[in-house]
Design an enzyme around this catalytic site. Structure first.
Site, PDB file in Angstrom:
ATOM      1  N   CYS A  54      37.245  29.176  50.016  1.00 56.10           N
ATOM      2  CA  CYS A  54      38.441  28.664  50.685  1.00 56.10           C
ATOM      3  C   CYS A  54      39.670  29.187  49.946  1.00 56.10           C
ATOM      4  O   CYS A  54      39.668  29.311  48.720  1.00 56.10           O
ATOM      5  CB  CYS A  54      38.414  27.141  50.672  1.00 56.10           C
ATOM      6  SG  CYS A  54      39.879  26.366  51.386  1.00 56.10           S
ATOM      7  N   HIS A  55      40.745  29.475  50.687  1.00 55.31           N
ATOM      8  CA  HIS A  55      41.943  30.066  50.080  1.00 55.31           C
ATOM      9  C   HIS A  55      43.052  29.050  49.802  1.00 55.31           C
ATOM     10  O   HIS A  55      44.153  29.446  49.422  1.00 55.31           O
ATOM     11  CB  HIS A  55      42.481  31.175  50.979  1.00 55.31           C
ATOM     12  CG  HIS A  55      42.786  30.729  52.374  1.00 55.31           C
ATOM     13  ND1 HIS A  55      42.690  31.564  53.453  1.00 55.31           N
ATOM     14  CD2 HIS A  55      43.171  29.539  52.882  1.00 55.31           C
ATOM     15  CE1 HIS A  55      43.013  30.920  54.560  1.00 55.31           C
ATOM     16  NE2 HIS A  55      43.320  29.689  54.228  1.00 55.31           N
ATOM     17  N   HIS A  84      39.578  21.240  50.362  1.00 52.91           N
ATOM     18  CA  HIS A  84      40.801  20.781  51.015  1.00 52.91           C
ATOM     19  C   HIS A  84      41.380  19.515  50.378  1.00 52.91           C
ATOM     20  O   HIS A  84      42.392  18.995  50.847  1.00 52.91           O
ATOM     21  CB  HIS A  84      40.600  20.571  52.521  1.00 52.91           C
ATOM     22  CG  HIS A  84      40.350  21.841  53.252  1.00 52.91           C
ATOM     23  ND1 HIS A  84      39.662  21.893  54.451  1.00 52.91           N
ATOM     24  CD2 HIS A  84      40.676  23.130  52.967  1.00 52.91           C
ATOM     25  CE1 HIS A  84      39.576  23.141  54.876  1.00 52.91           C
ATOM     26  NE2 HIS A  84      40.193  23.910  53.988  1.00 52.91           N
TER      27      HIS A  84
END
Length: 454
Positions: A172-173, A209
């Site tokens: 994930c970025h 997240h």
């Protein structure tokens, strides 16, 4: 030059596939074949043409052969790496995930990880990932697997549940965006040239997240005192480092980040749109509240329009009506491939089962921390432990995710319901909450087994 085979599951992707193609073209040390598998074979065939155009471009530093295949088994055969980037369901189901709750006064800024939308998306993704895990076990058991699909934690958890020996990481970025924010801060506060993102060293701990940074530095400078001053300075008006929040659905003013720092003393390391969905009913209470915190809800209608635009772009590229322009995506997937091949060492954040890298969170649950990637191995770096107040929030979401996975695997509908009702975004009276849940299940019923629809 290393020659290898990549199996791309979701190889008809209009966004992520192009990013991978560009990054592969700019990596001169590796080359090989990319087998594109997608349930939409026509989309995969388009990407086959685009990928080969990119590889043949004069700016490409390596040579790749892209081929669309009609079965996942063919894609996986002899694969060294597997990349998974799919949409669980269609935009029709996603429309229900994100927008049906609005009828009940519940707003979601993304709707793909937690909350009501994340819950339904997970129920669709789990059976798909059970099948993918079994197919990898049968056809490419020694391949390294990189997952990009959301809900990241649950998808990655299923891969390990079904095939415990799998070599999988979830990428994930979101943390990258926070590193860029810190780089901007360093430039402004220290009056120096903006550092590269990679020069901002951070310790990451949390879940996808909902990641947090408890140590951050640039060279020998501790960035926490600077961030305290910076976040206080921009607390009210916000700070826009990427895009205009009023015009760009993915942009924000980082006010949620700054508020969370004020509450917990740690740097929240995801975008405001994601962070808001993990918190109790603070940032998404109503449309006025969302506007106050200066971020946007991402409508599915916009995603549909974006897909149509990408389809038009693809056709123009294939027909020679648009030039191929190779540019770095900012992702680290190809860097991970290079590291796993032994071409370099890489420290970056990924999602892995908790082997003890985060103290205070359940063993086996999918957590996000820094790892050291070397030839054919990924070694988690001990990240430490969150303080109890933040750890409690983390545990609530982790146990919800575990409950959703276990509910599906054991066909326990009540456990799924309990996980749904336990989500912080479900603020309705029980009767209304169950009415919404039943409506949403019906809207995605073609992807669900009978036991959860009864």
């Amino acid at each position: 030059m290393v020659n290898m085979k990549i199996a791309y599951i979701g190889g008809g992707s209009r966004v992520w596939a192009r990013k991978l193609m560009y990054d592969l073209a700019l990596e001169p040390r590796i080359s090989g074949t990319v087998a594109l598998y997608d349930i939409d074979l026509e989309a995969a065939l388009q990407n086959e043409k685009i990928g080969n155009l990119i590889s043949e471009n004069k700016e490409s530093l390596s040579k790749w052969h892209y081929v669309a295949v009609s079965s996942i088994e063919e894609a996986l055969h002899d694969a060294d790496f597997v990349i998974i980037s799919i949409l669980p369901g269609t935009f029709k189901e996603m429309e229900s995930d994100v927008h049906l709750p609005e009828k009940y006064g519940i707003y979601q800024s993304v709707g793909d990880t937690v909350g009501i939308g994340g819950h339904l998306r997970a129920l669709r993704a789990i059976p798909i990932y059970i099948d993918i895990a079994n197919k990898i076990k049968e056809n490419a058991p020694h391949a390294w697997v990189i997952n990009y699909t959301n809900p990241m934690s649950i998808c990655t958890r299923i891969l390990y549940k079904i095939f415990p020996e799998i070599k999988a990481i979830g990428c994930c970025h979101e943390v990258f965006g926070t590193q860029k924010l810190l780089a901007d801060m360093v430039k402004e506060m220290l009056k120096i040239e903006r550092p590269k993102r990679s020069e901002i060293k951070v310790n990451v701990l949390g879940i996808n997240h909902f990641t947090w940074i408890d140590k951050a530095s640039y060279k020998n400078i501790d960035l926490f005192p600077l961030y305290k001053e910076f976040s206080t300075k921009y607390y009210d008006e916000g700070y826009q480092n990427e895009g205009n929040w009023e015009a760009d659905y993915f942009a924000s003013c980082n006010r949620v980040k700054f508020d969370l720092f004020k509450q917990y003393g740690l740097i929240a390391a995801a975008g405001d749109r994601h962070l808001a969905e993990f918190m109790p009913h603070i940032y998404l209470r109503n449309l006025e509240t969302i506007e106050y915190w200066k971020f946007r809800l991402t409508p599915v209608k916009w995603r549909i329009l974006e897909r149509e635009q990408k389809i038009k772009e693809n056709k123009k590229l294939i027909n020679g009506e648009m030039d191929v322009r190779i540019e770095e995506s900012g992702e680290e997937g190809v860097g991970m491939l290079a590291a796993l091949l032994g071409l370099e060492d890489l420290v970056t954040n990924v999602n892995l089962p908790n082997y003890g890298q985060i103290k205070g969170l359940p063993k086996g649950a999918i957590v996000e921390t820094n790892v050291l990637i070397q030839k054919d191995r990924v070694r988690p770096i001990y990240a430490g432990q969150l303080l109890p107040d933040l750890n409690n929030l983390m545990l609530r979401h982790l146990y919800n995710q575990e409950s959703i996975v276990e509910a599906y695997l054991t066909k326990n509908k009540q456990m799924a319901i309990n996980a749904y009702l336990n989500d912080p975004m479900v603020t309705l009276p029980r009767g209304q909450a169950m009415q919404l849940y039943d409506e949403m299940l019906q809207n995605t019923k073609s992807y669900l087994p009978d036991w959860i629809l009864k």
